[in-house]
Write a protein that holds these residues in place. Structure first.
Motif, PDB file in Angstrom:
ATOM      1  N   GLY A  50    -123.437 -61.306 -62.288  1.00 39.60           N
ATOM      2  CA  GLY A  50    -122.875 -62.657 -62.338  1.00 39.60           C
ATOM      3  C   GLY A  50    -121.868 -62.835 -63.458  1.00 39.60           C
ATOM      4  N   LEU A  51    -121.000 -61.865 -63.649  1.00 40.07           N
ATOM      5  CA  LEU A  51    -120.051 -61.875 -64.763  1.00 40.07           C
ATOM      6  C   LEU A  51    -118.767 -62.622 -64.407  1.00 40.07           C
ATOM      7  CD1 LEU A  51    -120.431 -58.109 -65.732  1.00 40.07           C
ATOM      8  CD2 LEU A  51    -121.624 -60.072 -66.744  1.00 40.07           C
ATOM      9  N   ARG A  52    -118.182 -63.234 -65.409  1.00 40.81           N
ATOM     10  CA  ARG A  52    -116.863 -63.841 -65.216  1.00 40.81           C
ATOM     11  C   ARG A  52    -115.817 -62.814 -65.617  1.00 40.81           C
ATOM     12  NH1 ARG A  52    -114.528 -65.916 -70.106  1.00 40.81           N
ATOM     13  NH2 ARG A  52    -116.058 -65.774 -71.790  1.00 40.81           N
ATOM     14  N   LYS A  53    -114.649 -62.914 -65.017  1.00 44.30           N
ATOM     15  CA  LYS A  53    -113.592 -61.932 -65.240  1.00 44.30           C
ATOM     16  C   LYS A  53    -112.526 -62.482 -66.178  1.00 44.30           C
ATOM     17  CE  LYS A  53    -114.335 -60.329 -60.567  1.00 44.30           C
ATOM     18  NZ  LYS A  53    -113.788 -60.339 -59.215  1.00 44.30           N
ATOM     19  N   VAL A  54    -112.116 -61.628 -67.089  1.00 45.06           N
ATOM     20  CA  VAL A  54    -111.047 -61.951 -68.023  1.00 45.06           C
ATOM     21  C   VAL A  54    -110.061 -60.792 -68.001  1.00 45.06           C
ATOM     22  CG1 VAL A  54    -110.474 -62.354 -70.449  1.00 45.06           C
ATOM     23  CG2 VAL A  54    -112.571 -63.297 -69.497  1.00 45.06           C
ATOM     24  N   VAL A  55    -108.775 -61.102 -67.930  1.00 46.94           N
ATOM     25  CA  VAL A  55    -107.742 -60.071 -67.864  1.00 46.94           C
ATOM     26  C   VAL A  55    -106.972 -60.040 -69.186  1.00 46.94           C
ATOM     27  CG1 VAL A  55    -105.666 -59.270 -66.654  1.00 46.94           C
ATOM     28  CG2 VAL A  55    -107.507 -60.414 -65.375  1.00 46.94           C
TER      29      VAL A  55
END
Length: 175
Positions: free
Chosen positions: A116-121
Motif C-alpha cells: 500500500g505504498l504511495r509513489k514519489v518520483v
C-alpha cells in the motif's frame, strides 16, 4: 503433413524516441500528473536528466522499493557519432518498450500494491547541467533525499538494444 511457419517481427525507432518511450512507460505507471510527466520528458529530450527514480513510501515516509532508470548520455553520444541513431527491436518489445522495463515495473508494482505504498518520483541531472536553470525551466525544485526503511539491495538490468539505458529495482532490507 505438418507445416511450420515462423514469422519474425522487427521495428525500427529513432534512438532518442526509444529512450523517451522507456521513460514514459515508467512514468505512466508512476504519476497521474501529465504536466509533470511532460516536463520530465522535456528534461530527457534536452539530455539534462540522467536518472529517474520512482520510490514506494509508507505512511511514515520510509522507502520500501525503488524503480530506477538511468541514461548514459556519453554512451548515447558515441552511438550517435557512429551513425547508430536508429535502433531495431524485435517482438519482445511491446509497443517499443523493452522487456527489462516491463519486468522492473511488474516487480515494483507488486511490492507497492502489496504494501500500500504511495509513489514519489525524483530525477537527477547529468553532470554539467546548470541545475538552477534546469529547475527554473522545468518547474522542478530540489528534493530531500529518500530515507530507506532499512538499507536496500537490488538488481540492475542493461537493455541490450539500447545499452545506454539501464533499469533496476531496489528493495528495503529485512532490518
Amino acid at each position: 503433413m505438418v507445416i511450420a511457419r515462423t514469422a519474425t517481427y522487427t521495428a525500427t525507432y529513432a534512438r532518442a524516441e526509444l529512450i523517451k518511450l522507456q521513460v514514459e512507460r515508467v512514468l505512466s505507471r508512476s504519476s497521474r500528473d501529465r504536466d509533470f510527466v511532460r516536463r520530465l520528458l522535456l528534461g530527457v529530450d534536452r539530455r539534462w536528466i540522467k536518472e529517474i527514480s520512482v520510490y514506494g513510501l509508507d505512511g511514515d515516509g520510509a522507502c520500501h522499493v525503488e524503480l530506477f532508470i538511468k541514461i548514459d548520455w556519453e554512451r548515447n553520444a558515441l552511438h550517435l557519432s557512429a551513425g547508430r541513431d536508429m535502433v531495431q527491436v524485435d517482438a519482445g518489445w511491446d509497443g517499443g518498450v523493452s522487456t527489462e522495463i516491463d519486468l522492473a515495473l511488474q516487480k515494483f508494482e507488486l511490492v507497492a500494491r502489496e504494501l500500500g505504498l504511495r509513489k514519489v518520483v525524483h530525477s537527477r541531472y547529468a553532470a554539467g547541467v546548470d541545475r538552477s536553470r534546469a529547475n527554473r525551466e522545468l518547474g522542478f525544485r530540489n528534493a530531500d533525499p529518500v530515507q530507506w526503511r532499512s538499507g536496500f539491495y537490488g538488481t540492475t538490468m542493461s537493455i541490450p538494444e539500447l545499452d545506454e539505458v539501464t533499469v533496476g529495482v531496489n528493495l528495503a532490507g529485512q532490518g
